[in-house]
Design an enzyme around this catalytic site. Structure first.
Site, PDB file in Angstrom:
ATOM      1  CD  GLN A 189      -3.065  -0.960   0.300  1.00 40.04           C
ATOM      2  OE1 GLN A 189      -3.205   0.079  -0.325  1.00 40.04           O
ATOM      3  NE2 GLN A 189      -3.883  -1.991   0.160  1.00 40.04           N
ATOM      4  CE1 TYR A 217      -8.399 -11.974  -7.107  1.00 38.84           C
ATOM      5  CE2 TYR A 217     -10.111 -11.467  -5.507  1.00 38.84           C
ATOM      6  CZ  TYR A 217      -9.738 -11.904  -6.755  1.00 38.84           C
ATOM      7  OH  TYR A 217     -10.699 -12.266  -7.662  1.00 38.84           O
ATOM      8  CD  GLU A 238      -1.245 -12.720  -3.459  1.00 37.05           C
ATOM      9  OE1 GLU A 238      -0.679 -12.609  -4.568  1.00 37.05           O
ATOM     10  OE2 GLU A 238      -2.252 -12.057  -3.125  1.00 37.05           O
ATOM     11  CG  ASP A 298      -7.509  -5.330  -1.858  1.00 32.07           C
ATOM     12  OD1 ASP A 298      -7.858  -4.629  -2.824  1.00 32.07           O
ATOM     13  OD2 ASP A 298      -6.547  -5.032  -1.124  1.00 32.07           O
ATOM     14  CB  CYS A 323      -7.384  -0.429  -6.651  1.00 33.61           C
ATOM     15  SG  CYS A 323      -7.174  -1.841  -7.769  1.00 33.61           S
ATOM     16  CD  GLU A 357      -7.301   1.234  -2.950  1.00 32.78           C
ATOM     17  OE1 GLU A 357      -7.022   0.069  -2.635  1.00 32.78           O
ATOM     18  OE2 GLU A 357      -6.766   1.841  -3.900  1.00 32.78           O
TER      19      GLU A 357
END
Length: 365
Positions: A189, A217, A238, A298, A323, A357
């Protein structure tokens, strides 16, 4: 980059325009009022990348201004953290007079933290030799008198770590401190203080949760580690190996005992949950034992693929961090059939840009 837009005096106005635009774009879903989480107006980015310009004896950082359609010299950079700006000045003073360190240097990447660590990556259009390593080692020693710094050299098919290729960030989230390993050249981030606000919002949105949490994710475990306190167990997926390795480190260093990370794509996990295929990576993991009433997603900018979206729809509550408002809106067309948006948030990760975001909590109708 649009340097002219980077004016802290206009920040509040720009953020209000984003809020209005977001509310109008999602009006069809009858969302609640947008919760707005502002950024610092300056020194908010924890990472930055600069191209290098060689002009005789001079050497300087530059970026490309898309509005002016030209390169702009950047001796300092308003969005970057104070630590990055300090390092920019100290580093360039050492690079300029050193033939080995500056020769065919075309880019410098900075990764900084609120905890005070900074990682500098020097990228070259040539192979790095013993002379470079010796000079880079001396550079690190000199900079270490002022900074907690590590240096990496990169060239085609070559990477030299003088010490380590990661930093460890420390985030104060409500009354807890979380440590996060952040690996060079992997996603993190960019706006740490807004990231804290995102974590606190997600924790608040899942207070008094029942059962377990499934996260798709998960990256380096940024959210799943902070959210583990609200659930009996957390199962997270992930695909990127560096992120999975960082997540395992972060789980251990934070003492999280109810979080399991699986290295596989969201698409493959959807197939596993639907029992379409079996996977060796799931051996020893009893998916049926998890009672996941809540799912956290996400996804990348492309949004959620159709099969995974169908999987997501099967959960009572959906926490969706996006995003890309366009793909979120597209995904909500389907999710809105079975779920209602009960919370809606705007996190200003990228001030002075059109980027938004967002966070959405959906609950079954």
């Amino acid at each position: 980059m649009n340097l002219a837009a980077m004016d802290p005096q206009t920040y509040d106005t720009q953020l209000e325009h984003k809020r209005i635009k977001l509310e109008q774009a999602f009006a069809q879903f009858e969302t609640p009022s947008v919760e707005v989480f502002a950024s610092e107006p300056a020194n908010y980015r924890m990472r930055a990348e600069f191209r290098m310009w060689h002009d005789g004896d001079d050497l300087y950082y530059y970026m490309f201004d898309k509005v002016l359609n030209e390169k702009v010299r950047c001796d300092q950079y308003l969005p970057a953290s104070v630590l990055i700006n300090q390092m920019m000045s100290a580093l360039i003073a050492e690079l300029k007079p050193n033939p080995s360190l500056r020769h065919k240097l075309f880019q410098v990447d900075f990764l900084s933290t609120l905890s005070g660590e900074i990682l500098v990556s020097l990228l070259y259009h040539r192979q790095l030799d013993d002379q470079w390593r010796a000079d880079a080692t001396a550079l690190k020693a000199k900079l270490s008198s002022q900074f907690n710094v590590n240096i990496i050299g990169r060239a085609r098919k070559q990477k030299i770590d003088l010490d380590k290729d990661f930093v460890v960030e420390s985030l104060q989230v409500n009354d807890k401190t979380f440590l996060y390993k952040q690996i060079e050249n992997s996603f993190t981030q960019p706006n740490a203080k807004v990231s804290v606000k995102m974590l606190e919002w997600a924790i608040d949105a899942t207070q008094n949760s029942q059962g377990d949490l499934l996260e798709l994710y998960c990256g380096n475990g940024n959210f799943s580690i902070a959210l583990a306190q609200n659930f009996n167990r957390v199962l997270a997926t992930e695909l990127a190996k560096p992120s999975v390795d960082a997540a395992q480190y972060n789980i251990e260093v934070n003492g999280i005992e109810n979080l399991q990370i699986i290295r596989m794509s969201a698409e493959d996990f959807s197939d596993a949950m639907a029992k379409k295929r079996s996977f060796r990576r799931l051996e020893g993991i009893d998916l049926d034992s998890y009672v996941c009433n809540t799912i956290f997603v996400d996804p990348p900018r492309a949004g959620i693929d159709p099969d995974t979206l169908a999987l997501v729809q099967g959960y009572e509550r959906i926490l969706y961090i996006s995003c890309n408002p366009e793909t979120l809106k597209d995904n909500l067309q389907q999710l809105n059939e079975t779920h209602k948006v009960t919370r809606f948030a705007l996190f200003d990760q990228f001030p002075y840009t059109d980027h938004m975001e967002t966070g959405v909590l959906l609950e079954r109708r």
